[in-house]
Structure formats: C-alpha cells, structure tokens
Design a protein around this motif. Structure first.
Motif, PDB file in Angstrom:
ATOM      1  N   LYS A 505      75.609 -54.029 -34.167  1.00 60.46           N
ATOM      2  CA  LYS A 505      76.479 -54.708 -35.129  1.00 60.46           C
ATOM      3  C   LYS A 505      75.930 -56.122 -35.271  1.00 60.46           C
ATOM      4  N   ASP A 506      75.715 -56.574 -36.483  1.00 61.19           N
ATOM      5  CA  ASP A 506      75.113 -57.907 -36.619  1.00 61.19           C
ATOM      6  C   ASP A 506      76.176 -59.000 -36.729  1.00 61.19           C
ATOM      7  N   GLU A 507      75.722 -60.219 -36.966  1.00 59.93           N
ATOM      8  CA  GLU A 507      76.626 -61.388 -37.004  1.00 59.93           C
ATOM      9  C   GLU A 507      77.697 -61.233 -38.072  1.00 59.93           C
ATOM     10  N   ASP A 508      77.409 -60.482 -39.118  1.00 56.14           N
ATOM     11  CA  ASP A 508      78.380 -60.319 -40.202  1.00 56.14           C
ATOM     12  C   ASP A 508      79.278 -59.107 -39.994  1.00 56.14           C
ATOM     13  N   GLY A 509      79.148 -58.457 -38.823  1.00 50.47           N
ATOM     14  CA  GLY A 509      79.951 -57.265 -38.569  1.00 50.47           C
ATOM     15  C   GLY A 509      79.378 -56.028 -39.240  1.00 50.47           C
ATOM     16  N   TYR A 510      78.153 -56.131 -39.779  1.00 46.45           N
ATOM     17  CA  TYR A 510      77.517 -54.973 -40.414  1.00 46.45           C
ATOM     18  C   TYR A 510      76.933 -54.053 -39.339  1.00 46.45           C
ATOM     19  N   ILE A 511      77.122 -52.746 -39.547  1.00 48.03           N
ATOM     20  CA  ILE A 511      76.680 -51.751 -38.577  1.00 48.03           C
ATOM     21  C   ILE A 511      75.295 -51.231 -38.961  1.00 48.03           C
ATOM     22  N   TRP A 512      74.424 -51.166 -37.966  1.00 48.32           N
ATOM     23  CA  TRP A 512      73.080 -50.609 -38.149  1.00 48.32           C
ATOM     24  C   TRP A 512      72.974 -49.400 -37.231  1.00 48.32           C
ATOM     25  N   VAL A 513      73.082 -48.210 -37.807  1.00 47.41           N
ATOM     26  CA  VAL A 513      73.026 -46.997 -36.991  1.00 47.41           C
ATOM     27  C   VAL A 513      71.571 -46.756 -36.593  1.00 47.41           C
ATOM     28  N   ILE A 514      71.368 -46.484 -35.308  1.00 45.48           N
ATOM     29  CA  ILE A 514      69.994 -46.283 -34.825  1.00 45.48           C
ATOM     30  C   ILE A 514      69.643 -44.798 -34.765  1.00 45.48           C
ATOM     31  N   GLY A 515      70.480 -44.009 -34.118  1.00 45.58           N
ATOM     32  CA  GLY A 515      70.183 -42.570 -34.065  1.00 45.58           C
ATOM     33  C   GLY A 515      71.026 -41.892 -33.011  1.00 45.58           C
ATOM     34  N   ARG A 516      70.745 -40.641 -32.772  1.00 44.53           N
ATOM     35  CA  ARG A 516      71.545 -39.838 -31.861  1.00 44.53           C
ATOM     36  C   ARG A 516      71.284 -40.226 -30.409  1.00 44.53           C
ATOM     37  N   ILE A 517      72.324 -40.114 -29.603  1.00 46.86           N
ATOM     38  CA  ILE A 517      72.147 -40.349 -28.179  1.00 46.86           C
ATOM     39  C   ILE A 517      72.127 -39.024 -27.412  1.00 46.86           C
ATOM     40  N   ASP A 518      72.219 -37.915 -28.142  1.00 52.23           N
ATOM     41  CA  ASP A 518      72.237 -36.621 -27.464  1.00 52.23           C
ATOM     42  C   ASP A 518      71.010 -35.808 -27.888  1.00 52.23           C
ATOM     43  N   ASP A 519      71.027 -34.514 -27.665  1.00 49.47           N
ATOM     44  CA  ASP A 519      69.862 -33.710 -27.982  1.00 49.47           C
ATOM     45  C   ASP A 519      69.944 -33.074 -29.356  1.00 49.47           C
ATOM     46  N   VAL A 520      70.472 -33.842 -30.280  1.00 49.48           N
ATOM     47  CA  VAL A 520      70.479 -33.414 -31.677  1.00 49.48           C
ATOM     48  C   VAL A 520      69.278 -34.065 -32.355  1.00 49.48           C
ATOM     49  N   ILE A 521      68.555 -33.296 -33.145  1.00 50.04           N
ATOM     50  CA  ILE A 521      67.403 -33.849 -33.866  1.00 50.04           C
ATOM     51  C   ILE A 521      67.679 -33.749 -35.357  1.00 50.04           C
ATOM     52  N   LYS A 522      67.403 -34.849 -36.058  1.00 52.09           N
ATOM     53  CA  LYS A 522      67.557 -34.843 -37.509  1.00 52.09           C
ATOM     54  C   LYS A 522      66.172 -34.648 -38.121  1.00 52.09           C
ATOM     55  N   VAL A 523      65.940 -33.478 -38.705  1.00 50.64           N
ATOM     56  CA  VAL A 523      64.660 -33.180 -39.331  1.00 50.64           C
ATOM     57  C   VAL A 523      64.898 -33.113 -40.835  1.00 50.64           C
ATOM     58  N   SER A 524      64.275 -33.995 -41.583  1.00 58.19           N
ATOM     59  CA  SER A 524      64.525 -34.096 -43.027  1.00 58.19           C
ATOM     60  C   SER A 524      66.024 -34.177 -43.318  1.00 58.19           C
ATOM     61  N   GLY A 525      66.751 -34.869 -42.445  1.00 53.33           N
ATOM     62  CA  GLY A 525      68.197 -35.008 -42.647  1.00 53.33           C
ATOM     63  C   GLY A 525      69.002 -33.810 -42.162  1.00 53.33           C
ATOM     64  N   TYR A 526      68.344 -32.711 -41.838  1.00 56.25           N
ATOM     65  CA  TYR A 526      69.055 -31.534 -41.332  1.00 56.25           C
ATOM     66  C   TYR A 526      69.321 -31.703 -39.849  1.00 56.25           C
ATOM     67  N   ARG A 527      70.506 -31.311 -39.450  1.00 56.47           N
ATOM     68  CA  ARG A 527      70.915 -31.504 -38.067  1.00 56.47           C
ATOM     69  C   ARG A 527      70.625 -30.244 -37.263  1.00 56.47           C
ATOM     70  N   LEU A 528      69.762 -30.384 -36.263  1.00 63.57           N
ATOM     71  CA  LEU A 528      69.392 -29.239 -35.452  1.00 63.57           C
ATOM     72  C   LEU A 528      69.595 -29.569 -33.978  1.00 63.57           C
ATOM     73  N   GLY A 529      69.961 -28.563 -33.201  1.00 63.40           N
ATOM     74  CA  GLY A 529      70.146 -28.764 -31.768  1.00 63.40           C
ATOM     75  C   GLY A 529      68.921 -28.262 -31.023  1.00 63.40           C
ATOM     76  N   THR A 530      68.501 -29.024 -30.007  1.00 62.85           N
ATOM     77  CA  THR A 530      67.340 -28.569 -29.229  1.00 62.85           C
ATOM     78  C   THR A 530      67.640 -27.220 -28.572  1.00 62.85           C
ATOM     79  N   ALA A 531      68.883 -27.027 -28.138  1.00 63.28           N
ATOM     80  CA  ALA A 531      69.228 -25.811 -27.392  1.00 63.28           C
ATOM     81  C   ALA A 531      68.963 -24.540 -28.196  1.00 63.28           C
ATOM     82  N   GLU A 532      69.320 -24.571 -29.475  1.00 58.79           N
ATOM     83  CA  GLU A 532      69.131 -23.365 -30.297  1.00 58.79           C
ATOM     84  C   GLU A 532      67.645 -23.062 -30.513  1.00 58.79           C
TER      85      GLU A 532
END
Ligand code: WTA
Length: 633
Positions: A505-532
């Motif tokens: 969160k920056d000085e203006d309260g704007y949120i900058w999303v970084i990425g997943r903290i779990d084992d989900v992978i975003k491939v071309s925006g598609y959400r995939l689980g490593t387990a599957e």
C-alpha cells in the motif's frame, strides 16, 4: 484526496469524465458506505432491482463467516436480467452481439434472448431439471453458452461451467464432485482456425461419470461426432419440439439460494467449488459494473474473457443483462487470422468499453502499433484490465495506443470467490499504472503482517478484506469446513477474509497487488493449481512424483515448469519429456501444459515431506534459495 498530495506517476481524469460518471465523488460514496454498510446496500438493492418479496434484514452476520444478505427476500437474477426488460423498450435493444471466429455474426435483442432462454428452460425442465439440481456446461464461447446458463438459473438449477480449455480429467472430476445430472456441451469450438473437439472430450468424461443422465449438444462446428442414443440429444432438435415452450415460469428463489458453483484452483487437493447466490451476487455484480465501467444505455460493452471463468459469469452473462446493456462476444483468438482482429471488431461494432487481461494486451503489443493504428478506435471511452497485475509498460501502451490517451483504465482486482470487483478505480479516480487503486465503496482493504498489524507504506504484506460484501461466496459447495479454513482462519480473531495475495500500500493508500502467496499459478490470466497439474503428471505410468512451479514470462505472466522423478524402469529422454507435456494437455487441458519439464532424481522437501516449491523457484530463477533449515537433506 487533493491532487498535490499524490505520489508517483499519476493520471488524472478529465473534468468531463468526472462530471458524466455515475459516481463523480468516490470519497463521499465510500464514506457513506463505510458509515452504514447495510443501509448503503439496502438503498441500492431497492432502487435498481426488482424483488418478488423484500428482505427482512439486509445483512445477517450472526453466523460469520457464513454471512447472509437480503435475508428472506425472494428474487431470481433472471427476472432482473430478462423478464423485467420485457415490459420496457429495452426488450427491442440488442442484448448480445456475437461474432464467430470465421466471421459469422448474430444479434439477439433482449426479447429474442428471452425467447431462447424460455424455450431452453422448458426443455431442461422436461428432462427433470429443477431447483437445486446441478448442471455442468462445457462449451465454446458462443451465445448458447449464455442461454444455457440463464436457462439453468431460470429453473433454479445451479450451473457449473467448466472452461472449454480444460480436458477429460478436469471435466470428469468437476462433474463427479458436483453430481451433475445433465451436461450441456457443443460438438466443437473454433480456435485459431481449428476445431477443438469438445464433444469427444466430453464423451471421455461422461462415459466414466456416474451421474449424467442426459447430454445436450449444440451444433457449432458441424463435424461428425459420436452421439449415444438415449443419452445424447441435439440442442436444435430439442428446441424444435413442442416441449420447448416459450411460456416458461421463472422460479421464485430465496435471495440466498445458490445460483451457481464455479470450480477454481486452490493450494491443495481437488479444485474448490465456489458457491454464489441469486440475491447478493446480482446486486454486487450489477452495481460494480454500472459504477466502475460507468454503463450508459448507448454503450457497447466488450468483456473479452471466457464465460467459463468468473469474469465471464459476472461481466459477460449476468451484470450486463441486469443493467440492460448491449454486450459484444467474440468466439475466437485475438490474432486470428491476423493480429488486427480485435481492433477491426472495435471499429466495426463501435465498442465503447473494452475489458481484457494484461496477457492479451502484452500479446498484442508484441505485434506493434501498426495493427491497431489502421483502425478507428475512437468509439472507445473506457478500458479495463483484470486477472493479474498489469505492468506499467503494458498499461501505458494500452492507454496511449488503444485509448488514445483519453480512456481511463480500470484495473480491477477481484477473484472467483469475491464475485465482483473489489479493488478498483472508478472513472472519476486518479490512476497510477500498475495499481488497482482502492477498495470499491464499502470494501475495507488493508495490507498487514503476520500478526495482522498494518505494514508500513510500500512494504509487502498479506492483502486482507475487513468487511463483508453482497456478492461474496457463501461457502464451498459441500465443504463448509474448508471454506472457513482456507479463507477465514488466518485472521480468525479479527474476522478478516484472506484472498491469498500479497500486496503493498503506498503513501496515498493505493494498493499494488504483487501476486499469490499460495500454490496457485496465473498462466495468461488463467488460474491453475499446482496440485491438479502434478496429479495429471503422476497419472502417467513413467512418473513417480512431481512438483510444479510458475516461472515469470513476459507475455503470459507465468509459464509452468514441472519437475518429475521417474519410476524405476523409465528412462529419461527428450521424447519422454515431450510425451509428459502432451499427457498433461490431454488430461487437464492445453492451458495447463508445462512449458518446461526437468527430470530429476530428488525434490527438495521439508522434514514433514512437503515439497519446497520456493527452493525450486529460486533455483530456476538463479536466486538465493534462502533459509534451508527445514530442508530434509
Ligand atoms: C489475480 C479473476 C492483480 C489475483 C477475476 C487474484 C489480479 C486472482 C487482478 C483471482 C488485478 C485478479 N491485479 N492481480 N487486477 N485481478 N488478480 O479467481 O492473484 O481467476 O487472487 O479471478 O487473480 O483469480 P480468479
């Protein structure tokens, strides 16, 4: 927020845009919602929607995190998406304009779409589909997909749409898990000039699924397909029968009754079935579309996602119709037959708002400006982005080349679970390329540390949502314990929702999303689980064990890298690695195919046997592997 105080690269909206927007003053509306959340949503729900019976209470939080919205109200989202428009001039307006990859076009007015939905609702009713039943839908991006979803909702059945890019195993596990009795599919889908043989893939799953009694197949590509007598029926045959009556009642539902389930990937094990409801989801998805994309009667809205994902559910199918808007839908690939396909259609249909994913923007950016520059894109007035963080370079290209520096970009952060936009600008809000800005009115967002204390400005932490919202998922279908465990246990004391993303969160309260903290992978925006993907690899006879990670990629965001330990007897070779990639493609679907496979003798594990993907990621990217004290050997 005064202009002078903002830091960084800021794009201010023009006074004209601010004045004409539905919500010219974000701060005032946010303050109103924060002061009285149920009052805020109650007012919107009364003003913009029709209910068969009003609610007793807007929000019931007595059994949190099992929140209830619009308690005891009666409604059906289809009543608001279609039925009510039949009484007004909206009935003669285009609801859906469709273009197939081969250039065929179709337009449905609200009246025509309603006619088809009523007929198809009568068909599935005659097959015994009723309130509470599950129906799996597995189709390409064609109008019948929308008709099928709406028909299910109309009769009160829950649809479970499985994305057409998934294959047999993924489809089978989703049919089995949901106990669907009906599958709606099509013979094939056009993609990059080729046919994806969906009915063949579906046959592979239905033959093994225990619960499917009937299959309805839409003829799209017209190639020869195997139809099992007694079980499989052509859509057009059924729609020509007297049972396909246009006189179909819309089922009266409780506001909290399920509208659909949608499977999405999580950290471990099988995919999770996210459950959304008729009442809250309708109010939330329609209001966010109206305010964020400032929907006006004359707009032509193009959400370029696939209806098989949440973006398509909320912003192709339901919320545009509830708003009485005109939507555009395109079947195929953005680069077919040339990389100007999208821009050509923007010009041809005078699209006013385009909503897509960073991966698509980066993919088209690669071909250079000359492709979009050949077309008149001046109809565009707003742009949108979703699915993963948008890098400032792609944002600026989109803004300059596609938006002619006059179209604000709505970078919307949200999830299958949230049902609608959560962190998002409105057209009246100053923008910073790469930041989704702030919480939608009423949505309390923060970035916190392990203890739940807010982190300092520009420090990374857990993204949390501190207040409930109407379109929130209600549970995981048939798995309420997992719902509590995955989303609400990390900060249970505070009662906060954990999306599973890290952010700053920056000085203006704007949120900058970084990425997943779990084992989900975003491939071309598609959400995939490593387990599957790992279980698809292990289902190959040569593979004993596998670990899958995401590796950053310039266009696709991430690509998949798989590590495999082979079974005794199997020999490592280039051709085996290729065979394993193809195997994942067949089992899971082309989108889940690893780009790289490394055959290894061992995998880094903790002493309790958990694969340390962090170590694999660091190694692959040539980074420091960090603390290895928990490594087994
Ligand atoms: C990511 C898609 C950054 C995020 C609607 C989230 C984003 C996951 C954005 C949900 C965005 C989505 N900026 N990251 N604008 N939008 N994400 O369920 O990691 O397919 O948790 O829903 O996508 O993916 P899902």
């Amino acid at each position: 927020m005064s202009d002078q105080k903002m830091t960084g690269d800021v794009y201010y909206p023009s006074p004209e845009i601010v004045q004409s927007a539905h919500i010219p003053d974000f701060d005032a509306v946010h303050a109103e919602a924060t002061a009285d959340l149920p009052g805020f949503w109650g007012k919107i729900a009364s003003a913009d929607f029709e209910w068969y019976k009003p609610w007793r209470k807007v929000l019931d939080d007595s059994n949190a995190p099992f929140y209830k919205w619009f308690v005891d109200a009666k409604v059906n989202i289809v009543h608001n998406a279609l039925d009510r428009h039949m009484r007004t001039a909206t009935r003669n307006k285009a609801a859906l304009i469709f273009e197939g990859e081969k250039g065929d076009t179709r337009t449905y007015t609200y009246q025509q779409l309603n006619h088809e939905v009523c007929k198809f609702a009568s068909v599935i009713r005659s097959m015994g589909v009723s309130k509470g039943d599950r129906v799996t839908i597995y189709m390409g991006r064609i109008p019948e997909l929308m008709i099928a979803m709406l028909a299910c909702a109309k009769v009160g059945a829950m649809h479970s749409v499985v994305y057409g890019g998934f294959s047999t195993e993924a489809l089978l596990s989703r049919i089995d898990d949901s106990d669907s009795k009906l599958l709606i599919t099509c013979d094939g889908a056009w993609l990059r000039g080729k046919i994806i043989k969906l009915k063949d893939i579906a046959n592979g799953a239905v033959d093994r699924a225990g619960t499917i009694q009937n299959v309805i197949c839409v003829k799209r590509t017209g190639h020869e397909v195997e139809m099992v007598p007694g079980r499989d029926h052509w859509y057009h045959d059924l729609m020509a029968l007297p049972i396909a009556s246009a006189d179909a009642e819309t089922e009266v539902m409780d506001a909290e009754d399920p509208l659909f389930i949608l499977y999405t990937s999580g950290t471990t094990g099988r995919p999770k079935a996210i459950l959304h409801t008729h009442g809250g989801y309708m109010v939330g998805s329609a209001t966010t579309l109206k305010w964020v994309f400032d929907i006006k009667p004359e707009d032509v809205w193009w959400c370029a996602a696939d209806p098989g994902w949440i973006t398509g559910h909320s912003y192709i199918v339901y919320s545009p119709l509830v708003n009485g808007a005109t939507s555009f839908m395109y079947e195929g690939a953005p680069t077919f037959p040339y990389p100007d396909r999208w821009w050509k259609m923007v010009e041809k249909y005078k699209i006013t708002i385009l909503y897509t994913a960073p991966t698509a923007i980066r993919g088209l950016m690669r071909f250079g400006e000359s492709w979009p520059n050949r077309y008149d894109l001046s109809s565009l007035r707003l742009l949108g982005s979703v699915g993963e963080p948008i890098n400032p370079e792609a944002w600026k290209w989109y803004h300059r080349v596609i938006g002619a520096e006059k179209c604000p970009i709505m970078d919307t952060w949200w999830q299958t679970e949230t049902g609608n936009f959560m962190i998002t600008p409105l057209p009246s809000v100053p923008l910073k390329p790469g930041s989704a800005t702030r919480g939608f009115p009423g949505v309390q967002i923060d970035v916190v540390d392990e203890e739940g204390d807010p982190v300092a400005a520009n420090e990374e932490g857990f993204l949390v949502i501190k207040s409930p919202w109407p379109a929130m998922m209600r549970t995981l279908y048939q798995d309420p314990d997992r719902y509590v465990d995955v989303y609400w246990s990390r900060f249970s004391e505070q009662g906060w929702y954990l999306p599973g993303d890290s952010a700053k969160k920056d000085e203006d309260g704007y949120i900058w999303v970084i990425g997943r903290i779990d084992d989900v992978i975003k491939v071309s925006g598609y959400r995939l689980g490593t387990a599957e993907i790992e279980s698809a690899l292990v289902s190959h006879p040569a593979v004993a064990e596998s670990a899958v990670i995401g590796v950053p990629d310039e266009v696709r965001g991430n690509i998949i890298k798989a590590y495999c330990i082979l079974n005794a007897g199997a020999t490592a070779s280039e051709s085996l690695a290729e065979e394993l990639k193809a195997h994942v493609g067949t089992e899971m679907g082309p989108i889940a195919k690893p780009s790289m496979i490394e055959l290894v003798d061992s995998l880094p594990k903790t002493r309790s046997g958990k694969i340390m993907r962090r170590v694999l990621r660091a190694q692959t990217m040539g980074q420091d592997v960090g603390d290895l004290s928990t490594l087994a050997d």
